[in-house]
Design an enzyme around this catalytic site. Structure first.
Site, PDB file in Angstrom:
ATOM      1  N   CYS A 251     -27.165   1.183 -42.218  1.00 62.41           N
ATOM      2  CA  CYS A 251     -27.555   1.757 -40.886  1.00 62.41           C
ATOM      3  C   CYS A 251     -28.739   1.236 -40.135  1.00 62.41           C
ATOM      4  CB  CYS A 251     -27.563   3.311 -40.931  1.00 62.41           C
ATOM      5  SG  CYS A 251     -27.612   4.278 -39.468  1.00 62.41           S
TER       6      CYS A 251
ATOM      7  N   LYS B 240     -25.310  10.244 -29.266  1.00 59.09           N
ATOM      8  CA  LYS B 240     -25.216   9.854 -30.640  1.00 59.09           C
ATOM      9  C   LYS B 240     -23.809   9.549 -31.163  1.00 59.09           C
ATOM     10  CE  LYS B 240     -27.270  11.496 -34.983  1.00 59.09           C
ATOM     11  NZ  LYS B 240     -28.189  12.431 -35.662  1.00 59.09           N
TER      12      LYS B 240
ATOM     13  N   SER C 226     -24.018   8.092 -38.131  1.00 65.11           N
ATOM     14  CA  SER C 226     -25.110   9.048 -37.640  1.00 65.11           C
ATOM     15  C   SER C 226     -26.088   8.338 -36.919  1.00 65.11           C
ATOM     16  CB  SER C 226     -25.600   9.996 -38.642  1.00 65.11           C
ATOM     17  OG  SER C 226     -26.501  10.952 -38.145  1.00 65.11           O
TER      18      SER C 226
ATOM     19  N   HIS D 161     -22.770   4.998 -43.112  1.00 61.53           N
ATOM     20  CA  HIS D 161     -23.300   5.926 -44.050  1.00 61.53           C
ATOM     21  C   HIS D 161     -22.371   6.231 -45.146  1.00 61.53           C
ATOM     22  CE1 HIS D 161     -27.502   6.252 -43.132  1.00 61.53           C
ATOM     23  NE2 HIS D 161     -27.161   6.378 -41.867  1.00 61.53           N
TER      24      HIS D 161
ATOM     25  N   GLU E 235     -22.517   6.407 -48.244  1.00 62.93           N
ATOM     26  CA  GLU E 235     -23.184   7.208 -49.081  1.00 62.93           C
ATOM     27  C   GLU E 235     -23.473   8.579 -49.134  1.00 62.93           C
ATOM     28  OE1 GLU E 235     -26.709   6.381 -46.716  1.00 62.93           O
ATOM     29  OE2 GLU E 235     -24.710   5.510 -47.163  1.00 62.93           O
TER      30      GLU E 235
END
EC number: 2.3.1.31
Length: 302
Positions: free
Chosen positions: A142, A163, A192, A235, A237
């Site tokens: 990210c 976003k 994100s 992301h 994870e």
């Protein structure tokens, strides 16, 4: 094979309850094999959550992994206890003499600042320069990916009109790449972020290859031609509920935020979200550890 972590790390109990193979230091040191040494520069605000998420993926490979947690010495976290940091983290001056087989540089909640205005930017650039000689392969996640692309290649980030927030479909752009071995043609991953990198900027750099794209989230995965630097804008994870927690946090703060796209069943925040990216997240980390770290790192660092 397991990940080797400190015996009292809070993530250990969580991972064991999830049937993730972990091993404490006493047991690991009694095994006569060469483990991989992975260092994680954790820039996330909720460090304990990030630890668990990353260790969960690192622990799902047939390789034994020793993990070292690193934090910026030039920044004092507000959301992690001093005791936790002192017990489980080190700082760059203490490890800069060492060699590591792999490194992970996480995201950070500073993406709307110019890179040079981030309080620990100078320290981070020292660390990224150090990886050129002391780390076999570095995975940037990210904001960490944006920072790495900017530092190593001069690629800027751009603010988004709103976003990038949700779970998006991605396509495999580069065939026969070991990092994506076993991937479906289309896979899902959470994003994100408020900023983005542009495909055309990356394509101008001969040393970089775009491995995966999303029609909605843009560039997802980029690698240097030698595999020593991997850049991941999403992301993988994240837990099933992480986007939900971020959404509720921003709502509580009165920030402009839309429902995470393609995340809640029927776009209904009252329904529990499903994890639809777990298998590819595990495959990505296993491929990185095996093909870019284990297969490439020297048995004995000089």
């Amino acid at each position: 094979m397991p990940i080797n972590i400190p015996k009292d790390l809070p993530a250990k109990e969580i991972l064991e309850q999830e049937n993730i193979f972990v091993m404490d230091e006493e047991r690991a040191y009694s095994q006569d094999i060469r483990p991989l040494n992975i260092i994680i520069l954790n820039l996330m605000p909720e460090k304990e959550k990030a630890e668990t998420q990353l260790l969960r993926l690192l622990g799902n490979s047939p390789l034994q992994v020793n993990v070292t947690f690193l934090r910026p010495a030039t920044h004092e976290p507000k959301t992690t206890s001093k005791h936790h940091l002192e017990q489980f983290y080190t700082i760059f001056p203490h490890i800069r003499h060492r060699k590591f087989d792999g490194m992970i540089i996480t995201g950070a909640p500073v993406e709307q600042l110019p890179f040079e205005e981030v309080t620990y930017w100078d320290e981070l650039t020292d660390i990224m320069e150090w990886t050129k000689t002391n780390v076999t392969s570095t995975l940037h996640i990210c904001w960490g990916a944006q920072a790495g692309l900017y530092y190593h290649y001069g690629i800027p980030k751009y603010p988004l009109p709103e976003k990038c927030f949700g779970v998006f479909n991605h396509t495999v752009e580069a065939k026969n790449v070991k990092l994506l071995r076993g991937f479906d043609d289309v896979f899902r991953m959470p994003h994100s972020r408020h900023t983005d990198v542009k495909r055309e900027d990356i394509e101008k750099v001969p040393d970089l290859t775009i491995l995966s794209m999303s029609d909605k989230a843009g560039v997802c995965l980029v690698a240097s031609n030698d595999g020593r630097r991997i850049f991941l804008t999403g992301h993988p994870e994240y837990d099933a509920t992480t986007l939900k927690e971020e959404y509720e946090r921003d709502l509580a703060k009165g920030l402009p935020i839309h429902i995470p796209e393609s995340y809640f069943p029927n776009d209904d925040p009252s329904q529990p979200p499903l994890n639809t990216w777990r298998s590819h997240a595990n495959l990505l980390f296993v491929n990185w550890l095996n093909y870019y770290v284990y297969q490439e790192t020297p048995y004995e660092w000089e």
